[in-house]
Design an enzyme around this catalytic site. Structure first.
Site, PDB file in Angstrom:
ATOM      1  N   GLU A 253       9.584   5.893  -7.805  1.00 37.49           N
ATOM      2  CA  GLU A 253      11.286   3.720  -7.200  1.00 37.49           C
ATOM      3  C   GLU A 253      10.809   3.457  -8.332  1.00 37.49           C
ATOM      4  O   GLU A 253       9.810   2.914  -9.060  1.00 37.49           O
ATOM      5  CB  GLU A 253       9.758   3.323  -6.040  1.00 37.49           C
ATOM      6  CG  GLU A 253      10.827   2.487  -5.520  1.00 37.49           C
ATOM      7  CD  GLU A 253      10.412   1.283  -4.601  1.00 37.49           C
ATOM      8  OE1 GLU A 253       9.092   1.494  -4.173  1.00 37.49           O
ATOM      9  OE2 GLU A 253      10.835   0.627  -4.185  1.00 37.49           O
TER      10      GLU A 253
ATOM     11  N   ARG B  63      -5.125   9.544  -5.845  1.00 37.46           N
ATOM     12  CA  ARG B  63      -4.580   8.689  -6.783  1.00 37.46           C
ATOM     13  C   ARG B  63      -5.285   9.287  -8.370  1.00 37.46           C
ATOM     14  O   ARG B  63      -6.903   8.807  -7.804  1.00 37.46           O
ATOM     15  CB  ARG B  63      -4.836   7.433  -6.124  1.00 37.46           C
ATOM     16  CG  ARG B  63      -3.480   7.002  -6.014  1.00 37.46           C
ATOM     17  CD  ARG B  63      -3.573   6.039  -5.372  1.00 37.46           C
ATOM     18  NE  ARG B  63      -2.349   5.138  -6.160  1.00 37.46           N
ATOM     19  CZ  ARG B  63      -1.534   4.825  -5.805  1.00 37.46           C
ATOM     20  NH1 ARG B  63      -0.566   5.834  -5.190  1.00 37.46           N
ATOM     21  NH2 ARG B  63      -0.167   4.396  -7.019  1.00 37.46           N
TER      22      ARG B  63
ATOM     23  N   LYS C  18       1.562  -1.234  -9.896  1.00 37.47           N
ATOM     24  CA  LYS C  18       3.100  -2.372 -10.717  1.00 37.47           C
ATOM     25  C   LYS C  18       3.301  -4.076 -10.238  1.00 37.47           C
ATOM     26  O   LYS C  18       3.247  -4.485 -10.364  1.00 37.47           O
ATOM     27  CB  LYS C  18       4.300  -1.440 -10.232  1.00 37.47           C
ATOM     28  CG  LYS C  18       4.280  -0.009 -11.072  1.00 37.47           C
ATOM     29  CD  LYS C  18       5.896   0.644 -10.783  1.00 37.47           C
ATOM     30  CE  LYS C  18       5.143   1.407  -8.970  1.00 37.47           C
ATOM     31  NZ  LYS C  18       6.462   2.755  -8.632  1.00 37.47           N
TER      32      LYS C  18
HETATM   33  P1  ATP Z   1       2.006   1.906  -7.922  1.00 40.32           P
HETATM   34  O1  ATP Z   1       1.303   1.321  -6.459  1.00 40.32           O
HETATM   35  O2  ATP Z   1       1.247   1.407  -9.469  1.00 40.32           O
HETATM   36  O3  ATP Z   1       3.232   0.845  -7.252  1.00 40.32           O
HETATM   37  P2  ATP Z   1       3.994   3.665  -6.630  1.00 40.32           P
HETATM   38  O4  ATP Z   1       3.041   4.788  -6.085  1.00 40.32           O
HETATM   39  O5  ATP Z   1       4.076   2.800  -5.975  1.00 40.32           O
HETATM   40  O6  ATP Z   1       2.615   3.275  -7.735  1.00 40.32           O
HETATM   41  P3  ATP Z   1       5.904   5.491  -6.984  1.00 40.32           P
HETATM   42  O7  ATP Z   1       6.940   5.050  -8.145  1.00 40.32           O
HETATM   43  O8  ATP Z   1       6.195   5.603  -5.855  1.00 40.32           O
HETATM   44  O9  ATP Z   1       4.703   4.245  -7.596  1.00 40.32           O
HETATM   45  O10 ATP Z   1       5.399   6.535  -7.703  1.00 40.32           O
HETATM   46  C1  ATP Z   1       6.106   7.876  -7.937  1.00 40.32           C
HETATM   47  C2  ATP Z   1       4.998   8.854  -8.586  1.00 40.32           C
HETATM   48  O11 ATP Z   1       3.546   8.971  -9.185  1.00 40.32           O
HETATM   49  C3  ATP Z   1       4.297   9.008  -7.117  1.00 40.32           C
HETATM   50  O12 ATP Z   1       4.198  10.717  -6.030  1.00 40.32           O
HETATM   51  C4  ATP Z   1       2.935   8.564  -6.701  1.00 40.32           C
HETATM   52  O13 ATP Z   1       2.394   8.917  -5.410  1.00 40.32           O
HETATM   53  C5  ATP Z   1       2.416   9.096  -8.001  1.00 40.32           C
HETATM   54  N1  ATP Z   1       1.531   8.440  -8.456  1.00 40.32           N
HETATM   55  C6  ATP Z   1       1.672   6.833  -8.289  1.00 40.32           C
HETATM   56  N2  ATP Z   1       0.603   5.915  -8.520  1.00 40.32           N
HETATM   57  C7  ATP Z   1      -0.250   7.092  -8.605  1.00 40.32           C
HETATM   58  C8  ATP Z   1      -1.450   6.831  -9.722  1.00 40.32           C
HETATM   59  N3  ATP Z   1      -2.649   6.320 -10.039  1.00 40.32           N
HETATM   60  N4  ATP Z   1      -2.468   8.272  -9.487  1.00 40.32           N
HETATM   61  C9  ATP Z   1      -1.375   9.091  -9.163  1.00 40.32           C
HETATM   62  N5  ATP Z   1      -0.169   9.557  -9.371  1.00 40.32           N
HETATM   63  C10 ATP Z   1       0.239   8.461  -8.774  1.00 40.32           C
HETATM   64 MG    MG Z   2       5.372   3.176  -4.420  1.00 43.88          MG
END
Ligand code: ATP
Ligand code: MG
Length: 563
Positions: free
Chosen positions: A35, A261, A271
């Site tokens: 995102e 994760r 984020k």
């Molecule tokens: P955050 O919680 O850090 O804001 P998010 O999951 O909201 O991260 P996205 O931009 O939605 O961030 O994530 C893009 C991809 O990266 C998704 O498939 C998500 O599952 C993966 N991802 C995000 N954080 C992690 C993590 N800590 N470990 C593994 N994969 C991750």
């Molecule tokens: Mg997200």
């Protein structure tokens, strides 16, 4: 770009079996779906390496898809930075760059189709009422009074929602599934909401936006994704993911698989929290070398190959765990040991004067660039009567096992000569000003013709020829392994910040060779660690960022913490 000896994991096994069984006609199409609401961090790298790695290994492809369904939080700068970071990590999506917002027209058509199939309805409960009707984990929900609206009434309302006749929250479109379902995500989830907000790509075209759950699986289907890999918090969403695909005419049938994760100790990865660190000025920007963002790790000097190797080392599993920062540093040292040229620099200088070396004389000595890799050659290092050495490489009163310089003792100056300390000059406060030595001209290059040995070898820099550098030393950003634990107790993770996470050393002598170093080049300052040239470094100011020390200081820290 797969690395050698890729260890297997359960997702790779699933993909391998699908390929063997010709599921999805043997194709492998994955996607990385960020995102665009912040910068990528090392947790994302795990997902990037997994998705691009699998696609590459099985001759498939990986799409980069921006999941941009929420206009309130998304910005174009993030779209740019994310692409730059993925590319820098060494991955290429070719022509497969997509945006969920590219599918807004198709998603709208699919929403209308759900209404026509009597599987969606416009609900006019307030957000608060929707919450009340939803029930709890132990109690079933209640049907919305709008659940029985006719197809015609629903079609009329959804068109008026789209036309902008209503305010935010006045109506929503919901899937008609089962308010008594044991999985809360299946209790008539919202699939479209009214948001009078400008979207970073579609501008003011829309005032209703699809939810993540509705958009994600359908975007996967539109792109022909075969394996949709996400983190375990979406496990409970999988029945819904499948429900949309089963109840709508879709061109492909992707499958969702969840993996754990990544968490890293002494830092934060979400984020939302990273944004606070940046906005509240705790760090100097998204690419501050103390942050676990990809751009921060890059500015710190961590090579992309080390991040890929790290992701391999930690593996892909189903249960969440916290990775020790030492694992990342280990991967970094492994990579830099063979790739980073060595140079000399002194972080805490004291002057060493060679009293029997002629005042005007100078010479150049040959130094090996990387003892691990002969092909990296040698360079010439200037030498003269006055040098700098590290203050702690000299002890007036040396303890046992201190093999460096001390009064009357002989040591080797790396690539140069043997020197013997003959006098110590102090200021009025008793602080050492200069260490006077004699040198043995017979030991040029660092060996004695008579075969005598010395125990210590010191790095040094010529005082007459050296450059002066600003050197940034980093420590962990937080004082505790899990700063977010504070939040569970009602506190704030920001209270756990390490006030000494950055130490700036100014005007430190380094060998002149570094004058030609380009931004982001990585070096080992012998005995002091790996450093990279900061992008703001230039002829006016040479700036070096310490990437890692030469030895693992984290393990010690952990021990102290546990013990
Ligand atoms: P955050 O919680 O850090 O804001 P998010 O999951 O909201 O991260 P996205 O931009 O939605 O961030 O994530 C893009 C991809 O990266 C998704 O498939 C998500 O599952 C993966 N991802 C995000 N954080 C992690 C993590 N800590 N470990 C593994 N994969 C991750
Ligand atoms: Mg997200």
């Amino acid at each position: 770009m797969p690395e050698k000896n890729v260890p297997s994991n359960f997702i790779r096994t699933i993909v391998q079996e699908d390929v063997l069984n010709n599921t999805h006609q043997g194709r492998v199409v994955t996607r990385f779906p960020p995102e665009p609401n912040g910068y990528l961090h090392i947790g994302h790298a795990k997902s990037i390496c997994l998705n691009f790695g699998l696609a590459h290994e099985f001759g498939g492809r990986c799409h980069l898809r921006f999941d941009d369904t929420n206009p309130l939080k998304e910005e174009d700068v993030y779209v740019q930075s994310i692409q730059e970071d993925v590319r820098w990590l060494g991955y290429d999506w070719g022509r497969h760059l997509y945006f969920a917002s590219d599918y807004f027209d198709q998603l709208w058509e699919l929403a209308l189709e759900l209404i026509r199939r009597e599987k969606a309805y416009v609900c006019s409960l307030s957000p608060e009422e929707i919450r009340q009707y939803r029930g709890t984990l132990t109690e079933p929900g209640q049907d919305s009074p709008y659940r029985t609206r006719s197809v015609e009434a629903n079609l009329d309302l959804i068109h008026r929602m789209r036309a902008g006749e209503f305010t935010d929250g006045q109506h929503v479109l919901r899937a008609k599934i089962d308010m008594g379902h044991s999985n809360l995500n299946m209790r008539d989830p919202v699939i479209y909401r009214i948001m009078h907000a400008r979207h970073h790509r579609t501008g003011d075209t829309w005032c209703i936006y699809p939810t993540y759950d509705f958009a994600h699986g359908l975007s996967d289907a539109i792109e022909g994704i075969t394996h949709s890999l996400c983190t375990t918090e979406f496990e409970d969403h999988r029945p819904l993911y499948d429900w949309f695909l089963d109840n709508l005419p879709v061109p492909a049938r992707p499958r969702q698989y969840e993996f754990a994760r990544m968490n890293l100790n002494y830092t934060v990865l979400s984020k939302r929290r990273l944004i606070r660190l940046v906005q509240e000025g705790v760090v100097q920007g998204w690419d501050d070398p103390r942050l676990p963002t990809i751009s921060g790790l890059r500015r710190r000097g961590i090579p992309p190959a080390a991040i890929r190797r790290f992701c391999e080392l930690i593996g892909v599993g189903k249960s969440e765990s916290t990775v020790d920062m030492a694992v990342l540093e280990h991967a970094v040292r492994d990579e830099l040991n063979t790739t980073a040229p060595r140079v000399m620099g002194v972080l805490d200088p004291v002057k060493l004067v060679i009293v029997n070396y002629p005042q005007e004389q100078e010479e150049e000595l040959e130094a090996v660039n990387n003892p691990e890799d002969e092909s990296m050659g040698t360079r010439m290092v200037p030498f003269c009567r006055e040098l700098y050495i590290e203050r702690d490489d000299f002890r007036e009163d040396p303890p046992r096992k201190f093999f460096r310089l001390a009064p009357g003792r002989e040591v080797r100056l790396r690539y140069a000569y043997f020197v013997t300390c003959v006098e110590v000059i102090k200021d009025a406060e008793g602080r050492i000003q200069e260490i006077h030595c004699t040198y043995d001209p017979q030991t040029r290059g660092g060996g004695a013709p008579d075969g005598r040995k010395v125990k210590g070898t010191l790095h040094w820099v010529s005082a007459r020829h050296c450059l002066r550098a600003t050197i940034n030393l980093y420590d962990r950003l937080f004082m505790v392994p899990d700063p977010t634990a504070e939040e569970k107790k009602g506190g704030d993770f920001m209270d756990q910040l390490n006030p000494d996470s950055l130490t700036v050393l100014r005007e430190r002598p380094v060998e002149p060779h570094l004058g030609s170093a380009a931004a982001e080049e990585r070096y080992q300052l012998e005995r002091k660690g790996y450093f990279s040239v900061d992008p703001d470094s230039g002829p006016e100011e040479l700036i070096l960022n310490r990437t890692v020390t030469l030895r693992d200081t984290w393990a010690k820290l952990e021990k102290r913490h546990k013990g």
